[in-house]
Design a protein around this motif. Structure first.
Motif, PDB file in Angstrom:
ATOM      1  N   ARG A   5       0.819  -1.207   0.000  1.00  0.00           N
ATOM      2  CA  ARG A   5       0.000   0.000   0.000  1.00  0.00           C
ATOM      3  C   ARG A   5       0.859   1.266   0.000  1.00  0.00           C
ATOM      4  O   ARG A   5       0.445   2.291  -0.514  1.00  0.00           O
ATOM      5  CB  ARG A   5      -0.899  -0.025   1.238  1.00  0.00           C
ATOM      6  CG  ARG A   5      -1.758   1.167   1.421  1.00  0.00           C
ATOM      7  CD  ARG A   5      -2.696   1.388   0.282  1.00  0.00           C
ATOM      8  NE  ARG A   5      -3.741   0.381   0.316  1.00  0.00           N
ATOM      9  CZ  ARG A   5      -4.800   0.424  -0.464  1.00  0.00           C
ATOM     10  NH1 ARG A   5      -4.956   1.391  -1.322  1.00  0.00           N
ATOM     11  NH2 ARG A   5      -5.689  -0.517  -0.414  1.00  0.00           N
ATOM     12  N   LYS A  36       1.274  -7.693   6.971  1.00  0.00           N
ATOM     13  CA  LYS A  36      -0.044  -7.110   6.779  1.00  0.00           C
ATOM     14  C   LYS A  36      -0.518  -6.479   8.073  1.00  0.00           C
ATOM     15  O   LYS A  36       0.010  -6.760   9.154  1.00  0.00           O
ATOM     16  CB  LYS A  36      -1.042  -8.152   6.281  1.00  0.00           C
ATOM     17  CG  LYS A  36      -1.310  -9.281   7.240  1.00  0.00           C
ATOM     18  CD  LYS A  36      -2.253 -10.293   6.621  1.00  0.00           C
ATOM     19  CE  LYS A  36      -2.540 -11.425   7.594  1.00  0.00           C
ATOM     20  NZ  LYS A  36      -3.489 -12.378   7.057  1.00  0.00           N
ATOM     21  N   GLN A  42     -10.347  -3.520   7.232  1.00  0.00           N
ATOM     22  CA  GLN A  42      -9.754  -4.061   6.004  1.00  0.00           C
ATOM     23  C   GLN A  42      -8.299  -4.460   6.257  1.00  0.00           C
ATOM     24  O   GLN A  42      -7.603  -3.849   7.062  1.00  0.00           O
ATOM     25  CB  GLN A  42      -9.800  -2.982   4.924  1.00  0.00           C
ATOM     26  CG  GLN A  42      -9.279  -3.398   3.591  1.00  0.00           C
ATOM     27  CD  GLN A  42      -9.443  -2.269   2.554  1.00  0.00           C
ATOM     28  OE1 GLN A  42     -10.178  -1.326   2.744  1.00  0.00           O
ATOM     29  NE2 GLN A  42      -8.741  -2.392   1.471  1.00  0.00           N
ATOM     30  N   TYR A  44      -4.479  -4.571   5.023  1.00  0.00           N
ATOM     31  CA  TYR A  44      -3.549  -3.845   4.156  1.00  0.00           C
ATOM     32  C   TYR A  44      -2.239  -4.627   4.132  1.00  0.00           C
ATOM     33  O   TYR A  44      -1.788  -5.115   5.170  1.00  0.00           O
ATOM     34  CB  TYR A  44      -3.309  -2.428   4.679  1.00  0.00           C
ATOM     35  CG  TYR A  44      -4.536  -1.559   4.546  1.00  0.00           C
ATOM     36  CD1 TYR A  44      -4.767  -0.842   3.385  1.00  0.00           C
ATOM     37  CD2 TYR A  44      -5.478  -1.492   5.560  1.00  0.00           C
ATOM     38  CE1 TYR A  44      -5.902  -0.055   3.245  1.00  0.00           C
ATOM     39  CE2 TYR A  44      -6.614  -0.713   5.435  1.00  0.00           C
ATOM     40  CZ  TYR A  44      -6.820   0.001   4.274  1.00  0.00           C
ATOM     41  OH  TYR A  44      -7.944   0.770   4.136  1.00  0.00           O
ATOM     42  N   TYR A  62      -2.571   6.523   3.333  1.00  0.00           N
ATOM     43  CA  TYR A  62      -2.384   5.339   2.485  1.00  0.00           C
ATOM     44  C   TYR A  62      -3.632   4.463   2.350  1.00  0.00           C
ATOM     45  O   TYR A  62      -3.658   3.586   1.507  1.00  0.00           O
ATOM     46  CB  TYR A  62      -1.246   4.485   3.040  1.00  0.00           C
ATOM     47  CG  TYR A  62       0.053   5.223   3.147  1.00  0.00           C
ATOM     48  CD1 TYR A  62       0.792   5.526   2.014  1.00  0.00           C
ATOM     49  CD2 TYR A  62       0.546   5.647   4.377  1.00  0.00           C
ATOM     50  CE1 TYR A  62       1.994   6.210   2.103  1.00  0.00           C
ATOM     51  CE2 TYR A  62       1.745   6.327   4.480  1.00  0.00           C
ATOM     52  CZ  TYR A  62       2.458   6.608   3.349  1.00  0.00           C
ATOM     53  OH  TYR A  62       3.642   7.283   3.439  1.00  0.00           O
ATOM     54  N   ALA A  63      -4.634   4.682   3.182  1.00  0.00           N
ATOM     55  CA  ALA A  63      -5.822   3.824   3.175  1.00  0.00           C
ATOM     56  C   ALA A  63      -6.636   4.021   1.909  1.00  0.00           C
ATOM     57  O   ALA A  63      -6.653   5.101   1.320  1.00  0.00           O
ATOM     58  CB  ALA A  63      -6.686   4.121   4.403  1.00  0.00           C
TER      59      ALA A  63
END
Length: 65
Positions: A5, A36, A42, A44, A62-63
């Motif tokens: 990400r 991760k 969620q 990432y 970054y999301a």
């Protein structure tokens, strides 16, 4: 194949592959294969612990929208 990400690099398909077990039997993963983080409901994915640290310092940057 997931991508980081933060930097956009591809992450190995072996991200979830077990690297060992702790003394109590918990699964250990190798962070050199990628890592991760669960945030905002969620998962990432990151290619390194450094990228994950950058994400954790400013997750909204970054999301995914």
């Amino acid at each position: 194949m997931p991508t980081c990400r933060v930097c956009g690099k591809s992450i190995t398909d072996e991200l979830e592959r077990e690297a060992g077990r702790t003394a109590s039997g918990a699964v250990e993963l190798d962070p050199a294969r990628g890592t991760k983080r669960f945030w905002g409901g969620q998962w990432y994915y990151f290619d390194s612990l450094a990228c994950r640290s950058k994400f954790e310092s400013a997750p909204n940057t970054y999301a995914a929208e």
